[in-house]
Write an enzyme that holds these catalytic residues in place. Structure first.
Site, PDB file in Angstrom:
ATOM      1  N   LYS A  29       0.834  -1.195   0.000  1.00 42.49           N
ATOM      2  CA  LYS A  29       0.000   0.000   0.000  1.00 42.49           C
ATOM      3  C   LYS A  29       0.876   1.256   0.000  1.00 42.49           C
ATOM      4  O   LYS A  29       2.011   1.238   0.472  1.00 42.49           O
ATOM      5  CB  LYS A  29      -0.892   0.032   1.249  1.00 42.49           C
ATOM      6  N   ARG A  47     -10.375 -11.526   2.497  1.00 44.54           N
ATOM      7  CA  ARG A  47     -11.293 -12.563   2.035  1.00 44.54           C
ATOM      8  C   ARG A  47     -10.652 -13.944   2.079  1.00 44.54           C
ATOM      9  O   ARG A  47     -11.357 -14.955   2.177  1.00 44.54           O
ATOM     10  CB  ARG A  47     -11.794 -12.224   0.632  1.00 44.54           C
TER      11      ARG A  47
END
Length: 464
Positions: free
Chosen positions: A243, A317
């Site tokens: 990120k 997820r």
């Protein structure tokens, strides 16, 4: 300050809740000195105003309820009074506004006052309102205090930086909660994750200094089975798909789903709801190291489905998938996951709404009414079946990060649904877990989202 009500005594100050339309008539019924004081201080009963007034019989307080147009633009209006009033104990008085409130409205306002007393003081003393409230007549004080304590737990966990809230500390917090309420808990840690077939939890967390783990808490021996699964990514660098600094800044809150389910679990256990509760938290840190999982790796999940990794920053997820597969093996009556999962959800509805996906129409209806009663807004999103092809890469069963950027929250929810057999009983919340700015009853920082709405909905959905 404890998030509890106080007992009325001789020092308790009466608190009158007024609208602009009621103000003149109310002042006319008081000592002239009260009306003069109110006029001198410019109190107009607008939403958010509050004033302590000297009077011959002892001080009285007034708080503005505002106009309908003001009230519709926010919630927890009474909590604003706590911010504006000096220290002391206050008791709501019967009057046109209070008497017209529905029981759930009065409870929500009283809860907002309690929640407004929260302050995260682990690292520095915080200034919080010192105005305390006597439980209004007709509200379930013990229930509201239990809800406030659960919300405080969620906020504390999210607000704590990753240096002090890594997988080990998250496990310790879950164990402390289990001990407090006599629940059983076990943790599967490090290499044992592979031996017990949780390969994706292991893959995501193996590069971190603290070993990945799956926490499994159980409480209750009778009643319907409720399983809560919370994303516990204690910090998310993005992995090898690193990120940017700006995007990484709030990633201590990426375990907000775990914090939410633990807070909800605390509410359920404190209220002794007649159900069998299971809480599953995959606790990991998504770090960068020589053994980080990589883009275009293909992982085999607990369920046997293969997953192509097209972005290591779509890790939540993956850990949820293994936990959901485990939960599904037991076929609970209700299976709920909560996660700070996608930026798409935040963009779609902002930080104040909790988007959720469900195939259970009864739960959706109960959630909508529960959200209103608990002042905990939610918004239903679709499991849109035509988008299933977007999560099918061809080289593997599933793609963890479909290209194109469309419908990111929906495709993530569809991905998770693949790991649940009885999909109509599965509900997923894609929450933000953070208040960017302070508001009545909601300090800036970590936030419980959808937990109060769920608590309201559970009795109807599970026939408790």
């Amino acid at each position: 300050m404890p998030l509890t009500f106080v007992i009325a005594d001789d020092a308790t100050i009466p608190l009158h809740l007024l609208t602009p339309e009621d103000l003149d008539a109310w002042c006319a019924a008081q000592d002239a000195s009260v009306g003069d004081w109110i006029a001198r201080h410019g109190f107009t009963a607008a939403a958010g105003e509050a004033l302590l007034c000297p009077a011959s019989g002892g001080p009285v307080a007034v708080a503005g309820w505002g106009s309908p147009a003001q009230r519709v633009r926010g919630r927890f209006h009474l909590a604003r009074a706590a911010q504006a009033l000096p220290a002391g104990s206050y008791a709501l008085q019967s009057g046109a506004v209070v008497d017209a409130l529905a029981p759930e409205q009065l409870s929500a306002e009283a809860l907002g006052w309690l929640l407004g007393g929260y302050g995260f003081d682990r690292y520095r003393a915080q200034t919080v309102p010192q105005a305390r409230l006597v439980a209004p007549e007709g509200v379930d004080a013990a229930r509201l205090e239990a809800i406030a304590a659960g919300e405080a737990l969620t906020r504390d966990l999210i607000n704590t930086p990753a240096a002090d809230m890594g997988p080990e500390a998250l496990e310790a917090a879950a164990r402390a909660l289990a001990t407090e309420f006599g629940a059983a808990i076990e943790a599967t840690v490090g290499g044992d994750l592979l031996e017990r077939n949780f390969p994706m939890i292991h893959a995501v967390g193996r590069a971190a200094a603290q070993a990945p783990r799956l926490l499994d808490l159980r409480w209750g021996t009778a009643g319907p089975k409720l399983t809560l699964v919370g994303k516990g990514v204690c910090f998310d660098t993005g992995g090898l798909n690193l990120k940017s600094g700006a995007s990484m800044g709030l990633m201590k809150k990426d375990m907000g789903g775990a914090a939410a389910v633990l807070g909800l679990a605390r509410m359920i256990m404190a209220l002794n709801l007649p159900l069998q509760l299971r809480v599953l938290v995959p606790a990991v840190e998504n770090s960068v190291s020589a053994n980080s999982f990589r883009p275009q790796d293909i992982l085999t999940s607990r369920k046997g489905l293969t997953v192509e990794i097209n972005n290591t920053d779509a890790e939540g997820r993956l850990v949820l998938a293994d936990a959901l597969a485990l939960a599904d093996e037991e076929r609970p009556d209700l299976l709920i996951s909560m996660a700070t999962l996608t930026g798409a959800a935040r963009v779609a509805v902002g930080p104040d709404l909790s988007p959720y996906f469900t195939g259970d129409e009864m739960l959706a209806a109960a959630l909508e009414s529960g959200a209103v009663a608990a002042a905990d807004p939610v918004w239903r999103m679709p499991f849109h079946d035509p988008y299933e092809t977007m999560i099918e890469p061809g080289i593997a069963d599933l793609d963890n990060a479909p290209k194109g950027g469309f419908a990111g929250a929906i495709t993530a929810a569809l991905f998770l649904r693949r790991f649940v057999t009885d999909s109509p009983s599965y509900t997923h919340f894609d929450i933000y877990g953070w208040n960017p700015t302070a508001a009545p009853g909601r300090t800036k920082g970590g936030a419980g989202m959808a937990t109060r709405a769920l608590l309201e909905a559970l009795p109807q959905v599970l026939s408790l």
